[in-house]
Scaffold this active site. Structure first.
Site, short mmCIF file in Angstrom:
data_model
loop_
_atom_site.label_atom_id
_atom_site.label_comp_id
_atom_site.label_asym_id
_atom_site.label_seq_id
_atom_site.Cartn_x
_atom_site.Cartn_y
_atom_site.Cartn_z
N TYR A 152 32.93 38.63 50.31
CA TYR A 152 34.03 38.24 49.40
C TYR A 152 34.77 37.00 49.91
O TYR A 152 35.08 36.09 49.14
CB TYR A 152 34.98 39.43 49.29
CG TYR A 152 36.14 39.27 48.33
CD1 TYR A 152 35.97 39.48 46.95
CD2 TYR A 152 37.42 38.96 48.79
CE1 TYR A 152 37.04 39.36 46.08
CE2 TYR A 152 38.49 38.86 47.93
CZ TYR A 152 38.30 39.06 46.57
OH TYR A 152 39.37 38.95 45.70
N LYS A 156 35.09 33.52 47.96
CA LYS A 156 36.40 32.98 47.57
C LYS A 156 36.67 31.62 48.21
O LYS A 156 37.39 30.79 47.65
CB LYS A 156 37.51 33.98 47.90
CG LYS A 156 37.49 35.23 47.00
CD LYS A 156 37.40 34.88 45.53
CE LYS A 156 37.88 35.99 44.61
NZ LYS A 156 37.71 35.64 43.18
N1 LIG Z 1 44.06 42.20 43.33
C1 LIG Z 1 44.19 41.35 44.32
O1 LIG Z 1 44.95 41.61 45.28
C2 LIG Z 1 43.44 40.04 44.32
C3 LIG Z 1 43.72 39.15 45.38
C4 LIG Z 1 43.05 37.93 45.41
C5 LIG Z 1 42.14 37.61 44.43
N2 LIG Z 1 41.88 38.50 43.43
C6 LIG Z 1 40.89 38.08 42.42
O2 LIG Z 1 41.47 38.11 41.14
C7 LIG Z 1 40.48 38.44 40.17
C8 LIG Z 1 40.93 39.66 39.36
O3 LIG Z 1 41.15 40.74 40.24
P1 LIG Z 1 41.81 42.13 39.81
O4 LIG Z 1 42.56 42.61 40.97
O5 LIG Z 1 42.46 42.00 38.48
O6 LIG Z 1 40.47 43.02 39.71
P2 LIG Z 1 40.05 44.23 38.74
O7 LIG Z 1 38.96 44.93 39.47
O8 LIG Z 1 41.24 45.01 38.30
O9 LIG Z 1 39.46 43.46 37.47
C9 LIG Z 1 38.30 42.69 37.55
C10 LIG Z 1 37.66 42.65 36.17
O10 LIG Z 1 36.47 41.84 36.26
C11 LIG Z 1 35.46 42.48 35.50
N3 LIG Z 1 34.12 42.09 35.94
C12 LIG Z 1 33.49 42.45 37.09
N4 LIG Z 1 32.25 41.95 37.11
C13 LIG Z 1 32.08 41.26 35.95
C14 LIG Z 1 31.00 40.53 35.40
N5 LIG Z 1 29.82 40.41 36.04
N6 LIG Z 1 31.17 39.94 34.18
C15 LIG Z 1 32.34 40.07 33.52
N7 LIG Z 1 33.40 40.75 34.00
C16 LIG Z 1 33.26 41.34 35.21
C17 LIG Z 1 35.70 43.97 35.71
O11 LIG Z 1 35.06 44.75 34.70
C18 LIG Z 1 37.23 44.04 35.66
O12 LIG Z 1 37.72 44.26 34.36
C19 LIG Z 1 39.19 38.66 40.94
O13 LIG Z 1 38.43 37.48 40.96
C20 LIG Z 1 39.68 38.99 42.33
O14 LIG Z 1 38.71 38.73 43.30
C21 LIG Z 1 42.51 39.70 43.35
#
Ligand SMILES: NC(=O)c1ccc[n+]([C@@H]2O[C@H](COP(=O)([O-])OP(=O)(O)OC[C@H]3O[C@@H](n4cnc5c(N)ncnc54)[C@H](O)[C@@H]3O)[C@@H](O)[C@H]2O)c1
Length: 251
Positions: A152, A156
């Site tokens: 990851y 990123k």
């Molecule tokens: N939550 C955190 O603390 C955090 C921190 C840094 C970065 N992020 C990044 O932010 C973004 C959103 O994270 P989140 O926390 O809302 O995650 P989440 O798991 O709640 O939501 C992610 C969504 O992406 C969808 N998804 C996964 N694989 C997919 C694919 N192949 N095609 C289409 N959709 C797909 C999932 O179905 C889900 O609805 C991600 O890229 C994550 O890496 C999150």
């Protein structure tokens, strides 16, 4: 009042993506709520339309070239040429390096990096024609390294290099590309991390908040607000940047 555009937000059925789709719709844009399962997008679409916005649900695996082509073509047909793209879809497959499988590695690379590549390639065809575009890619504070996240954090960090290259190549077409790198945001993704390390989500949130300068964890709306700015017309001179939204400074 800024011009109404057509936006695509990937991974928008829940979490940061759903909050971003809602925010961009509130900003006046028509929004394609794209996620793996079209029916899972219904809730996010309903929230937008109930608030007077315009949205459609689009089922698509961002790591599948054919599905991406079809999905973007469908958005163009139903909403108009997409000029705003938020590459938000993401997964985690955490494990210490010695236990991480090749599949854990490939799955994470495919969704984050290949997914952003395929989506951007399809959408830039419309953006360059319209001579306008806003691309926001989701990076993470984990880009700086995080135990249990070799896959990851590499993906990123990769998103940041990808973003800067897009900014260089596409700037002359009126397109900006930026990355938002969230810290701890309260979503299903961080709930899954809590479960993996054997903590209740409440305890995990409380412990994490103590280490964050503003003394709270982030909410999806915190990220959506930053993305909203980067997608606005007035952010046209901001490009190739990585903005950490983490309640405190990161290098
Ligand atoms: N939550 C955190 O603390 C955090 C921190 C840094 C970065 N992020 C990044 O932010 C973004 C959103 O994270 P989140 O926390 O809302 O995650 P989440 O798991 O709640 O939501 C992610 C969504 O992406 C969808 N998804 C996964 N694989 C997919 C694919 N192949 N095609 C289409 N959709 C797909 C999932 O179905 C889900 O609805 C991600 O890229 C994550 O890496 C999150």
């Amino acid at each position: 009042m800024s011009t109404q555009r057509v936006a695509i937000v990937t991974g928008a059925a829940r979490g940061i993506g759903a909050a971003t789709a809602q925010r961009l719709a509130a900003d006046g844009h028509a929004v394609a709520v794209l996620d793996l399962d079209e029916s899972a997008c219904a809730g996010a679409v309903e929230t937008i339309t109930a608030a007077g916005g315009r949205a459609i649900a689009v089922g698509c695996d961002v790591a599948d070239a054919e599905q991406v082509e079809q999905a973007v073509a469908r958005v163009a047909e139903e909403l108009g040429a997409p000029t705003i793209l938020v590459n938000n879809a993401g997964i985690i497959r955490d494990n210490l390096l010695f236990k991480m499988t090749e599949d854990d590695w490939d799955a994470v690379m495919n969704v984050h990096l290949k997914g952003a590549f395929l989506m951007t390639k399809a959408v830039q065809a419309f953006q360059t024609k319209e001579k306008y575009g806003r691309i926001v890619n989701l990076s993470s504070s984990s880009a700086q390294g995080n135990r249990g996240q070799a896959n990851y954090s590499a993906a990123k960090a990769g998103m940041q290099g990808f973003t800067k290259t897009l900014a260089l190549e596409l700037g002359k077409f009126g397109i900006t590309a930026n990355a938002v790198a969230p810290g701890f945001i309260q979503t299903d993704m961080t709930a899954a991390t809590a479960e993996r390390i054997g903590m209740s989500f409440e305890d995990f949130i409380e412990a994490s908040a103590k280490a964050i300068p503003v003394q709270r964890v982030g909410q999806p709306a915190d990220i959506a607000a930053t993305i909203s700015f980067l997608c606005s017309e007035e952010a046209g001179f901001v490009s190739g940047q990585v903005i950490y939204v983490a309640g405190g400074p990161l290098d």
